[in-house]
Design an enzyme around this catalytic site. Structure first.
Site, mmCIF file in Angstrom:
data_model
loop_
_atom_site.group_PDB
_atom_site.id
_atom_site.type_symbol
_atom_site.label_atom_id
_atom_site.label_comp_id
_atom_site.label_asym_id
_atom_site.label_seq_id
_atom_site.Cartn_x
_atom_site.Cartn_y
_atom_site.Cartn_z
ATOM 1 C CG HIS A 122 -0.277 -0.269 2.523
ATOM 2 N ND1 HIS A 122 0.589 0.628 3.087
ATOM 3 C CD2 HIS A 122 -0.328 -1.329 3.384
ATOM 4 C CE1 HIS A 122 1.029 0.160 4.237
ATOM 5 N NE2 HIS A 122 0.499 -1.039 4.439
ATOM 6 C CG HIS A 153 4.261 -1.801 2.027
ATOM 7 N ND1 HIS A 153 2.944 -2.153 2.022
ATOM 8 C CD2 HIS A 153 4.846 -2.537 3.010
ATOM 9 C CE1 HIS A 153 2.721 -3.076 2.958
ATOM 10 N NE2 HIS A 153 3.860 -3.311 3.579
ATOM 11 C CD GLN A 181 7.207 -10.879 11.033
ATOM 12 O OE1 GLN A 181 8.316 -10.914 10.504
ATOM 13 N NE2 GLN A 181 6.505 -9.755 11.082
ATOM 14 N N GLY A 207 8.519 1.681 8.642
ATOM 15 C CA GLY A 207 7.449 2.649 8.892
ATOM 16 C C GLY A 207 7.265 2.901 10.376
ATOM 17 C CD GLN A 244 8.587 -4.271 12.222
ATOM 18 O OE1 GLN A 244 8.099 -5.381 12.291
ATOM 19 N NE2 GLN A 244 8.478 -3.523 11.135
ATOM 20 C CB VAL A 265 1.256 6.328 4.945
ATOM 21 C CG1 VAL A 265 0.388 6.858 3.806
ATOM 22 C CG2 VAL A 265 2.715 6.696 4.706
ATOM 23 C CG MET A 280 -2.617 3.557 4.341
ATOM 24 S SD MET A 280 -1.947 3.785 2.709
ATOM 25 C CE MET A 280 -3.097 5.017 2.107
HETATM 26 O O1 PAF Z 1 7.024 -4.843 9.075
HETATM 27 C C1 PAF Z 1 7.021 -5.902 8.431
HETATM 28 O O2 PAF Z 1 6.418 -5.992 7.352
HETATM 29 C C2 PAF Z 1 7.784 -7.106 8.963
HETATM 30 O O3 PAF Z 1 7.686 -7.192 10.350
HETATM 31 C C3 PAF Z 1 9.256 -7.132 8.517
HETATM 32 C C4 PAF Z 1 10.026 -5.952 9.065
HETATM 33 C C5 PAF Z 1 9.327 -7.128 6.997
HETATM 34 C C6 PAF Z 1 9.930 -8.421 9.022
HETATM 35 O O4 PAF Z 1 9.314 -9.553 8.517
#
Ligand code: PAF
Length: 301
Positions: free
Chosen positions: A34, A37, A61, A147, A153, A176, A184
């Site tokens: 989106h 990204h 994860q 982001g 994170q 965003v 988003m």
């Molecule tokens: O934010 C994400 O999309 C994920 O946690 C990442 C950083 C790509 C790790 O898999």
């Protein structure tokens, strides 16, 4: 743009770029792109000479009860978007390539990964930091772009890079929002139209929290209660947490001053959504960073 699926080819491409004296930028993603990204890709394109976008829905994860199987995917659309944003490489490995055998090594960042989302998702950040460390090792970026919507994170990855002396600058990019304020997220795809409408309470509550602080409130609990009360009035939204933390280390402040993060997480139908704002509070002034909104056509407004 070249599309790669093996770590060996990825290493060769990045090594060649570095040999030519080009700076390498990394945008790690799980796809279903989106505007959030795409803004990371544009930031990497503006800052670095060779842009690597990775697309891997990282199983480590996700807890067994979570949405790994349902996570939205659109590989063809993602490839077109990455190319349009000027990526040099789209690396989309399969799980066998990333984890040929169950890993015995995990990167764990203590404290910063606990609380907030870490309470409901106790194994999540270990999965993130481990896969991000692997991507850093494969790509060797000088900058990597994340982001600010995933504020915890970002803090966890930053701390990992600092603690392990990784030679990469971790760049946080603006959160965003849709035109109506909804942050988003690929998981917004799970929402029905009614849930989608109800979910805007999160950004409205965060904006109201910023107004409360601007009006002079300095008690963290007052801000958290305001958000909880607004969300409680929306039957389709179940609040998981609303918390104020210090931006630097995500510890809880005793008073609202300095650089702060106001973060929320909630369940809306099948989706678990997160959102946040940053506040800079001094005696003289309150500054709020609510991120950027885009119009339906994708322009900033
Ligand atoms: O934010 C994400 O999309 C994920 O946690 C990442 C950083 C790509 C790790 O898999």
């Amino acid at each position: 743009m070249i599309m790669l699926t093996t770590i060996a080819d990825l290493r060769t491409a990045c090594e060649q770029a570095r040999t030519e004296g080009r700076t390498v930028g990394l945008v790690p993603t799980m796809g279903f792109f989106h505007e959030g990204h795409r803004s990371l890709m544009r930031a990497a394109r503006a800052d670095t000479d060779f842009v690597v976008v990775t697309l891997f829905v990282n199983p480590t994860q996700f807890a067994p009860t979570e949405d790994l199987g349902a996570y939205p995917r659109d590989p063809a659309g993602d490839a077109a978007a990455a190319e349009a944003e000027g990526a040099d490489v789209l690396f989309a490995p399969d799980t066998e390539e990333m984890y040929p055998e169950p890993p015995l090594t995990t990167v764990h960042v203590a404290d910063v990964s606990e609380g907030l989302c870490g309470s409901a998702r106790p194994t999540h950040f270990d999965g993130v930091t481990t896969v991000v460390a692997k991507l850093f090792a494969m790509v060797g970026p000088c900058r990597a772009y994340f982001g600010r919507k995933d504020a915890q994170q970002l803090a966890v990855v930053r701390r990992m890079a600092t603690d392990l002396n990784l030679p990469v600058e971790v760049v946080g990019c603006p959160l965003v929002r849709e035109g109506d304020g909804l942050a988003m997220s690929s998981r917004n795809a799970y929402l029905t139209p009614e849930e989608r409408e109800a979910a805007t309470v999160l950004s409205r509550a965060l904006a109201a929290a910023a107004d409360l602080v601007r009006a002079g409130e300095r008690e963290p609990a007052a801000v958290e209660h305001l958000i909880a009360n607004m969300v409680a009035a929306e039957p389709l939204v179940e609040l998981e947490y609303a918390e104020v933390r210090r931006a630097a280390d995500l510890t809880p402040p005793t008073r609202l001053e300095g650089e702060l993060l106001v973060a929320v997480a909630a369940r809306v139908g099948r989706a678990r959504l997160i959102d946040n704002i940053s506040l800079q509070v001094s005696d003289a002034d309150v500054r709020a960073d609510l991120g950027v909104r885009v119009s339906p056509a994708g322009r900033s407004i």
